[in-house]
Design an enzyme around this catalytic site. Structure first.
Site, short mmCIF file in Angstrom:
data_model
loop_
_atom_site.label_atom_id
_atom_site.label_comp_id
_atom_site.label_asym_id
_atom_site.label_seq_id
_atom_site.Cartn_x
_atom_site.Cartn_y
_atom_site.Cartn_z
N SER A 1 0.82 -1.21 0.00
CA SER A 1 0.00 0.00 0.00
C SER A 1 0.85 1.27 0.00
CB SER A 1 -0.96 0.00 1.19
OG SER A 1 -0.24 -0.07 2.40
N ASN B 1 1.60 -4.57 -14.45
CA ASN B 1 0.55 -5.55 -14.73
C ASN B 1 -0.49 -5.59 -13.61
OD1 ASN B 1 2.32 -6.69 -12.91
ND2 ASN B 1 2.31 -8.72 -13.85
N ASP C 1 2.60 -19.12 -11.49
CA ASP C 1 2.02 -20.44 -11.27
C ASP C 1 3.10 -21.46 -10.91
OD1 ASP C 1 3.14 -21.58 -13.62
OD2 ASP C 1 1.36 -21.13 -14.80
N PHE D 1 10.15 -11.21 -10.32
CA PHE D 1 10.42 -9.81 -10.58
C PHE D 1 9.16 -8.98 -10.36
CE2 PHE D 1 13.57 -12.06 -13.05
CZ PHE D 1 14.70 -11.25 -12.99
#
Length: 143
Positions: free
Chosen positions: A63, A75, A81, A92
């Site tokens: 935050s 992104n 996964d 990263f």
């Protein structure tokens, strides 16, 4: 649950929960980074993991990341996964700087949690859902 982890550097603190305050775990910059406003960089986080089959890690900014460093995660949320588990599959943070900034090794810049994969679902097309409308996008107000 036990998870194998590889550290790429001894300059960052080992992963841990934050004093029982959250089930999210902070991730740290594994190198010093200087960015000018408008620059992009994949910031290495200094770890790789072998997640259990059927699980993934969700990586998001802390935050305080924008306030402290003036960067955003490009992104919005990263998903790692269980197949990203090789010896060189370092995690990263894809960062975009909105102001000139310096990030030091070991600064906490993002956080993650491990989640089970979404169960298999199927969609059943309907002309009418039969529920009361809430009032549209943003209908809950600001207070």
């Amino acid at each position: 649950m036990e998870i194998k982890i590889k550290y790429f550097t001894d300059k960052i603190e080992k992963l841990r929960y934050i004093d029982g305050k959250s089930d999210w775990i902070d991730l740290r910059a594994a190198e010093d980074v200087e960015l000018k406003a408008g620059e992009f960089k994949l910031i290495p986080l200094g770890i790789a993991m072998q997640l259990p089959e059927g699980y993934e890690a969700h990586i998001v900014p802390r935050s305080s990341t924008f306030k402290n460093f003036g960067i955003i995660q490009t992104n919005s949320m990263g998903v790692v996964d269980e197949t990203y588990c090789g010896d060189n599959d370092q995690w990263f943070m894809p960062a975009y700087a909105l102001r000139d900034t310096k990030i030091s090794v070991n600064d906490r810049i993002c956080q993650f949690r491990i989640m089970e994969h979404q169960p298999a679902i199927s969609f059943i097309e309907q002309d009418v859902l039969g529920n009361k409308d809430r009032g549209g996008h943003g209908s809950t107000g600001t207070k």
